[in-house]
Design an enzyme around this catalytic site. Sequence first.
Site: not given
Ligand code: UDX
Length: 434
Positions: A11, A254, A262, A323
């Site tokens: 961040v 999915a 987070c 991710k």
């Molecule tokens: C998240 C929030 O999106 C962001 O706004 C906040 O400031 C910080 O936390 P981040 O932790 O980078 O961001 O991950 P994000 O992209 O939200 O994905 C979180 C998890 O959900 C990942 O494991 C991702 O693979 C999963 N995911 C996300 C899904 O399985 N399906 C989706 O459609 C989106």
Amino acid sequence: MHLFLVGAGPVGLVTAVGFARLGHHVTVADIDPSRVAALSAGRSPIFEPGLEEALRAEKAAGRLEFTGNPEPPTGAAFSIVCVGTPTDASGPLSTGQVEAVVAGLLACAPPEHVVAVRSTLPVEGPDRLAGLVAARRGRGPCATVVTNPEFMREGAGLRDFEVPSRVVAGWLSPEDREAAQAVADLYAPLNAPTLVADARSVALIKLASNVFLATKIAFANELARVCDAVGADVDLVTTGVGMDERIGRAFLSAGPGIGGSCLPEQALALPLLSSRLGVPTPLIDAVSRSNVSHQQAVVARLGALLGRPLGGARVALLGLAFKAGTDDVRESPALALARELRAAGASVVGFDPRAGEPARRADPLLELAAGPLEAAEGAAAVVVATEWAEFRALDWAALRTRMQGDLVYDTRNVVDRQAVRAAGLRLEVLGRRA
Ligand code: UDX
């Protein structure tokens, strides 16, 4: 304007580069000398697309510098606190690091200085900050502390800074409203929707946003399991559902589970808060449980698809980061999958284009391969656990020659289905039985 920023993590570094690009002079402090040294040499300690190049450019332009000195430089009007609020013995979103940094800034910053806490805070976090301010004000006028949570995704940080969905700033007490507005005004050139409110509401905006995103993902994951049972296609279902602008398709993909530093933590923090307050929140409480049960269901499904006991099977995991677009493995569903598979007696080998070393540090028992081909050697199954673009175009015919079995389990709906089948492999995609 001269800005001081504390905490050179994902961040902090994105925020520092973002403000430097807006023309500010940003001094970044971090407690880790090796991190300060790497950054001063133009090397980014974290992988974030475009970050290292941007760091170098802003540093070369004289708008960005790094230091180990925790005191704001003379003339810096704002300090931005970006240190972590990790889960520790006290639970999720611990504020110890933030409080230590804020107390240090209050001890040395001049009364006209404004401290903006950008770290994610629990809802009770602002009260703790207000306590620090009250204690310092007992010894005379001091800087003002406000909150300014971010909404940036890892892997899209620079973009999310420059095109924020909203800018939010919080005041600890009404007389600090002007300081909170001044922090929000730092982002004025980005022309984003802006909201300035009391810091408790602002903390809840951040938590509620993330828990709602986690709820959408958990909903999609449970739908995927229903689709597997009835022979429907979760990709079509979520696309159709998402066509309703009140719902939207984003965050309805999915996958193997919700990871990262987070969403999982905040999906725990909010229920903990409500239980401490004695406020029943059965829906919010269920999100974290849904995520855990989904990851267990993914392992069980793999075992069923394998058609033999997982004990003694060799499983290749393609993707270890939580991710695509990051080398971060915190709460990664891929590593949870590896642990569950080993617990079931399988041997697991993993490959990730970016997160190999972070995965090894997080899970010393995990065998790592140099590439997908090497990972596939002798594997009864190949599981795609992170949606890296390079997994869309793998040479499946070559992998087939290395594998001992023929199963490819794609939990991210990312592989080229025709290529996998043309290689004579059996493809199963989470939620896409149809
Ligand atoms: C998240 C929030 O999106 C962001 O706004 C906040 O400031 C910080 O936390 P981040 O932790 O980078 O961001 O991950 P994000 O992209 O939200 O994905 C979180 C998890 O959900 C990942 O494991 C991702 O693979 C999963 N995911 C996300 C899904 O399985 N399906 C989706 O459609 C989106």
